[in-house]
Structures are given as C-alpha cells and as structure tokens.
Design a protein around this motif. Structure first.
Motif, PDB file in Angstrom:
ATOM      1  N   ASP A  94       0.858  -1.183   0.000  1.00 29.55           N
ATOM      2  CA  ASP A  94       0.000   0.000   0.000  1.00 29.55           C
ATOM      3  C   ASP A  94       0.894   1.233   0.000  1.00 29.55           C
ATOM      4  O   ASP A  94       1.446   1.632   1.011  1.00 29.55           O
ATOM      5  N   VAL A  95       1.016   1.824  -1.221  1.00 26.39           N
ATOM      6  CA  VAL A  95       1.937   2.956  -1.335  1.00 26.39           C
ATOM      7  C   VAL A  95       1.410   4.216  -0.653  1.00 26.39           C
ATOM      8  O   VAL A  95       2.129   5.198  -0.514  1.00 26.39           O
ATOM      9  N   THR A  96       0.162   4.176  -0.213  1.00 28.17           N
ATOM     10  CA  THR A  96      -0.386   5.374   0.447  1.00 28.17           C
ATOM     11  C   THR A  96      -0.102   5.371   1.952  1.00 28.17           C
ATOM     12  O   THR A  96      -0.356   6.355   2.631  1.00 28.17           O
TER      13      THR A  96
END
Ligand code: 2NL
Length: 344
Positions: A94-96
């Motif tokens: 999850d790059v967020t």
C-alpha cells in the motif's frame, strides 16, 4: 470400445475441470495419458481389432488423447494465472501508507561548538584554514619562536615519529604555513581549527588528543585594541550579550605582549559561584600580538606588518557552555551523552 473411449473422455475432462491445484492436475496427466494409462492400453490392443475398426478406433483414441491434453493445458494455464494473482494480492504494497520515521541524528556537541565559532569568525571576515596533523619540528616549534632548547617545549611534549617529525601540539604550525604562503603580503585573516596532540595523561580535564581553534590577523596597523574588539564580539556571541571581558598579562613564546582573556561569569554575573570559583571571571583563551621574530621567520616585515593571534580549546568552551564535567565524554561516543545535545 467406442463407448469405453467416450466415457473415458467424459470422466477425464470432468476430473481435469475440477482439479484444484497443479499437483492434482499432474497426477491426472499421469493417470490418463501415462504409459500405463487407459489410452495407451487401447492403442496397444489395436492389433486385436478388425481391419475396418482399426482406423476408426485409432482416430477416436487420438481425438480423446488430444482433448484430454488440451483440457489439461488450459486448466494448467488457468491455475498458474490464479496462483500469480493470489501471490500479487498477498504481496501487494500500500503505497499510500505513511513511511517509517527516519531517525534524525545531531551534530556531536564538540562539532556543533566548533562550527558555531567558525561561523562567527567567518562573519567577521576570517577564512577557515586547515593543515597537516603530522608536522615537522620547524613549523611546530622553530617558526613559533620555540628553538630546540627552549624551556616552553617541555609543556608541549608530543608523540614523535622521528626526531624531526611529530604530531602537532597546536594548530599554530598551520598558521605559520599560511603566513609563509602569503610571501610577506597581508592581510592574513584566518581561523585554524583541528586536532592537536600532547604527551599527557588523560583525566577529567586533559586528553592526549584534543581540538584547538586558533585565529590570526596580520596586516598593516593591526593593534591590541583590534584584538580586544574581536574577542569582545566573540565572548558576547558565545556566552551572552551582557558578557564583559578582561585581559590579564601572560606569556607565550610566539606573542608579545601576551594576554589571557576572561569573561564575566555567565552563571552568577560576577557575584561568585562554583562555575567561576568565586572570582566572577572565567578564563576562556590565550592571545597576544604576534612576536616580531615570528612574523619575520614567516616572511613578513615586522616594521611594516603587525598582527594578533589567539588560541582556544573548543572542549573547554563546550564544557563551560553545556556544563559538562569530564572531557572524556566527548570521545567515548556514549549515545546517552550525545543525545542530550539534540536540537529541538
Ligand atoms: C591558548 C593560547 C595562543 C597563539 C595561540 C599564535 C599563532 C601564531 C603566531 C602567534 Cl602563527 N600566535 N597563536 C597565540 C597566543 C595564544 O593559544 O591558551 N590556547 C589554548
């Protein structure tokens, strides 16, 4: 035989279709298409058939085999794709999400004090000059008015590499080198920070290796009052705007006259406490007017040029400023000590 082959096909296709993983698919391949499988068996028994039956059954057997082979192939591709999809879902990032906090470091308190002093003098028009820590006798002693038999050499015993080569006992040899490089033409206006060495026994206030910061200003008409002005600015910037300074007569072989500078105590403002040992004054550094003979040896005409010089120990400055009671704290690299100087 025809019915046998057809029901074999139906059974095989159904089982291939419901295979749940690659392993059971491989087992089915062996079961139906292997050397001991039913199709091989049918083909092997062809000899017993009549001339008319042979091509019909042969063709059907091949068709059934091809149907099973292609069903296995399709199912295999499907299962492999599913496996990759599952893996991707499992390992997705999850790059967020916020990143892990980066541990921020801080300057070593000694480095911080040295840089503060450097910045202050850069602001007053000085340049930083650095030089060798392994020196020869000439620059470390001779060029500073300390000939071979001079008694003041006793206080600066060092680590010798040969009779003539030693670890520098002060940063002055570098100042002498810079003066010499100017070939008799001023101004020379430098700050020399760096490591120095003395043959000393380590204790709370002594170390065989420590830092020094020296300053040198050589030009026409440089006077003791210029020294006093510069040192007043230094004292106020380092220890507070309401600091006063006083100069006491002293002796260094390389300056004449020589002085010791004290600042009014920043802890009790002069009334007397343990920081100033009840005197109201704290000794900060040594200084003086560059000895004419020192100017001359480094190529300056003492009838035309004068200069002032000063030298201080940044460990001592940092100890006073931060209330550090043992010089060895600077060198032990104990994080419990170092972390206390983290800037907010
Ligand atoms: C002290 C005293 C001092 C100097 C250093 C100097 C250098 C040259 C010529 C003349 Cl090239 N003087 N340096 C002068 C006076 C005092 O240091 O107590 N240092 C910790």
């Amino acid at each position: 035989m025809k019915e046998q082959l057809e029901s074999l096909r139906n059974e095989a296709l159904e089982q291939v279709n419901s295979a749940e993983d690659l392993k059971s698919l491989q087992d089915l391949r062996v079961k139906y298409l292997g050397k001991k499988g039913p199709i091989t068996e049918v083909l092997r028994g062809m000899g017993k058939l009549s001339k008319e039956e042979r091509p019909v059954i042969g063709q059907l057997a091949n068709e059934v085999r091809e149907a099973i082979e292609s069903a296995i192939k399709d199912k295999q591709e499907h299962l492999e794709l599913e496996k990759i999809k599952a893996q991707l879902a499992e390992e997705s990032i999850d790059v967020t999400l916020p990143g892990r906090p980066v541990q921020s470091a801080n300057h070593h308190p000694l480095t911080a004090v040295i840089e503060e002093i450097e910045d202050l003098f850069i602001g007053l028009g000085f340049s930083i000059a650095e030089g060798p820590e392994v020196e020869n006798d000439y620059y470390n002693f001779e060029a500073l008015n300390l000939p071979k038999d001079h008694p003041a050499r006793d206080m600066q015993d060092s680590f010798y590499i040969t009779e003539e080569i030693l670890l520098r006992t002060h940063t002055s040899p570098n100042q002498a080198r810079v003066m010499e490089a100017h070939k008799g033409k001023g101004p020379v206006k430098i700050i020399c920070p760096g490591k120095v060495y003395r043959r000393d026994t380590d204790d709370a206030t002594h170390s065989h290796q420590f830092m020094q910061i020296e300053g040198l200003y050589v030009d026409k008409n440089v006077r003791l009052s210029d020294l006093k002005g510069i040192l007043t600015v230094f004292a106020k910037e380092m220890f507070g705007e309401d600091r006063q300074i006083r100069l006491r007569p002293s002796y260094f072989p390389f300056t004449e006259p020589s002085v010791e500078m004290d600042i009014s105590c920043f802890h009790c403002s002069g009334s007397g406490c343990s920081v100033c040992k009840k005197t109201g004054w704290i000794e900060i550094l040594g200084a003086g007017m560059v000895h004419p003979h020192v100017l001359e040896m480094s190529g300056f005409d003492p009838k035309v040029y004068t200069g002032f010089a000063f030298g201080m120990g940044p460990e001592r400055i940092a100890m006073l400023k931060y209330g550090i009671n043992d010089i060895r704290h600077f060198y032990n690299n104990d994080v419990r000590f170092l972390k206390q100087f983290k800037r907010a």
